[in-house]
Design a protein around this motif. Structure first.
Motif, PDB file in Angstrom:
ATOM      1  N   UNK A  71      -7.745   0.299  -5.582  1.00  0.00           N
ATOM      2  CA  UNK A  71      -6.878   1.361  -6.107  1.00  0.00           C
ATOM      3  C   UNK A  71      -5.454   1.236  -5.581  1.00  0.00           C
ATOM      4  N   UNK A  72      -4.770   0.238  -6.058  1.00  0.00           N
ATOM      5  CA  UNK A  72      -3.370   0.016  -5.708  1.00  0.00           C
ATOM      6  C   UNK A  72      -2.797  -0.983  -6.706  1.00  0.00           C
ATOM      7  N   UNK A  73      -1.480  -1.001  -6.801  1.00  0.00           N
ATOM      8  CA  UNK A  73      -0.804  -1.939  -7.692  1.00  0.00           C
ATOM      9  C   UNK A  73      -0.963  -3.367  -7.168  1.00  0.00           C
ATOM     10  N   UNK A  74      -0.895  -4.353  -8.058  1.00  0.00           N
ATOM     11  CA  UNK A  74      -1.015  -5.745  -7.617  1.00  0.00           C
ATOM     12  C   UNK A  74      -0.028  -6.106  -6.500  1.00  0.00           C
ATOM     13  N   UNK A  75       1.185  -5.577  -6.568  1.00  0.00           N
ATOM     14  CA  UNK A  75       2.177  -5.877  -5.535  1.00  0.00           C
ATOM     15  C   UNK A  75       1.679  -5.448  -4.152  1.00  0.00           C
ATOM     16  N   UNK A  76       1.043  -4.278  -4.101  1.00  0.00           N
ATOM     17  CA  UNK A  76       0.567  -3.753  -2.814  1.00  0.00           C
ATOM     18  C   UNK A  76      -0.622  -4.552  -2.295  1.00  0.00           C
ATOM     19  N   UNK A  77      -1.549  -4.928  -3.182  1.00  0.00           N
ATOM     20  CA  UNK A  77      -2.718  -5.681  -2.746  1.00  0.00           C
ATOM     21  C   UNK A  77      -2.298  -7.105  -2.354  1.00  0.00           C
ATOM     22  N   UNK A  78      -1.369  -7.694  -3.099  1.00  0.00           N
ATOM     23  CA  UNK A  78      -0.839  -9.012  -2.743  1.00  0.00           C
ATOM     24  C   UNK A  78      -0.242  -8.965  -1.337  1.00  0.00           C
ATOM     25  N   UNK A  79       0.519  -7.918  -1.059  1.00  0.00           N
ATOM     26  CA  UNK A  79       1.133  -7.762   0.261  1.00  0.00           C
ATOM     27  C   UNK A  79       0.074  -7.641   1.357  1.00  0.00           C
ATOM     28  N   UNK A  80      -1.069  -7.028   1.055  1.00  0.00           N
ATOM     29  CA  UNK A  80      -2.146  -6.919   2.041  1.00  0.00           C
ATOM     30  C   UNK A  80      -2.642  -8.301   2.476  1.00  0.00           C
ATOM     31  N   UNK A  81      -2.507  -9.304   1.618  1.00  0.00           N
ATOM     32  CA  UNK A  81      -2.920 -10.669   1.940  1.00  0.00           C
ATOM     33  C   UNK A  81      -1.812 -11.479   2.605  1.00  0.00           C
ATOM     34  N   UNK A  82      -0.577 -10.994   2.570  1.00  0.00           N
ATOM     35  CA  UNK A  82       0.546 -11.829   3.012  1.00  0.00           C
ATOM     36  C   UNK A  82       1.407 -11.207   4.101  1.00  0.00           C
ATOM     37  N   UNK A  83       1.175  -9.971   4.468  1.00  0.00           N
ATOM     38  CA  UNK A  83       1.935  -9.320   5.528  1.00  0.00           C
ATOM     39  C   UNK A  83       1.103  -9.333   6.813  1.00  0.00           C
ATOM     40  N   UNK A  84       1.623  -9.885   7.904  1.00  0.00           N
ATOM     41  CA  UNK A  84       0.837  -9.977   9.141  1.00  0.00           C
ATOM     42  C   UNK A  84       0.281  -8.634   9.621  1.00  0.00           C
ATOM     43  N   UNK A  85       1.050  -7.570   9.522  1.00  0.00           N
ATOM     44  CA  UNK A  85       0.559  -6.257   9.956  1.00  0.00           C
ATOM     45  C   UNK A  85      -0.598  -5.778   9.095  1.00  0.00           C
ATOM     46  N   UNK A  86      -0.512  -6.009   7.793  1.00  0.00           N
ATOM     47  CA  UNK A  86      -1.597  -5.622   6.888  1.00  0.00           C
ATOM     48  C   UNK A  86      -2.856  -6.442   7.164  1.00  0.00           C
ATOM     49  N   UNK A  87      -2.696  -7.756   7.270  1.00  0.00           N
ATOM     50  CA  UNK A  87      -3.847  -8.632   7.511  1.00  0.00           C
ATOM     51  C   UNK A  87      -4.580  -8.192   8.780  1.00  0.00           C
ATOM     52  N   UNK A  88      -3.831  -7.809   9.797  1.00  0.00           N
ATOM     53  CA  UNK A  88      -4.438  -7.366  11.065  1.00  0.00           C
ATOM     54  C   UNK A  88      -5.328  -6.149  10.895  1.00  0.00           C
TER      55      UNK A  88
END
Length: 170
Positions: A27-44
């Motif tokens: 439940x999020x836009x593709x931009x937000x989910x893509x960022x979850x895979x590419x932002x170090x803070x999100x990945x953590x």
């Protein structure tokens, strides 16, 4: 796919088969989910079972750029996943190589053969369908482990994205 999917539904390929296919609706836009895979803070926050427990996350998000997720570090050795980015097409596609590495204090390294991960992000109304394909893992036992690992990642990613819904500006 429904937004209420259960954990068992993420792993779509037969256990132990190549490639490993994992799919989820978030439940999020593709931009937000893509960022979850590419932002170090999100990945953590979602990559391993305990949020924030990754020892180190390095991401150089460019074609040929390296990434490294350190999952365990002691004086004797470090265990991590590493690779390099092959395709970066925000917010639609991400492809990268993948190796599991044990690096010892004396500088020696034990690595698996390189495999490949491809992730697509497709808008589905106010949600995003994510399809991950992990291929070229050499052994059936390793494929079982990697499939279970990605299934767990998608479970935690679901929780992470839900939490993001409640943060202003996200």
């Amino acid at each position: 796919m429904t937004v209420q999917q259960t954990a068992k539904e993420f792993l779509k390929s037969e256990p132990g088969r190549d490639p490993i296919i994992v799919e989820g609706l978030f439940r999020a836009a593709p931009e937000r989910v893509f960022r979850a895979f590419t932002d170090p803070n999100d990945v953590s926050c979602w990559f391993i079972p305990k949020a924030g427990a990754l020892e180190q996350v390095e991401i150089d998000l460019k074609i040929g750029g390296k990434w490294c997720f350190v999952i365990d570090k002691t004086d004797e050795k470090q265990i991590h996943f590493e690779g390099e980015y092959l395709v970066i097409d925000p917010p639609n596609r991400l492809e990268f190589s993948w190796r599991h590495v044990k690096e010892f204090a004396d500088g020696t390294r034990e690595t698996t053969d390189t495999s490949k991960v491809a992730v697509t992000f497709t808008a589905a109304g106010k949600a995003t369908e994510v399809r991950l394909s992990h291929e070229a893992i050499k052994t059936e036992d390793a494929r079982h482990g990697v499939g279970g690992g990605w299934n767990g990642c998608f479970e935690r990613l679901t929780d992470f994205v839900k939490e993001m819904e409640h943060i202003p500006g996200e």
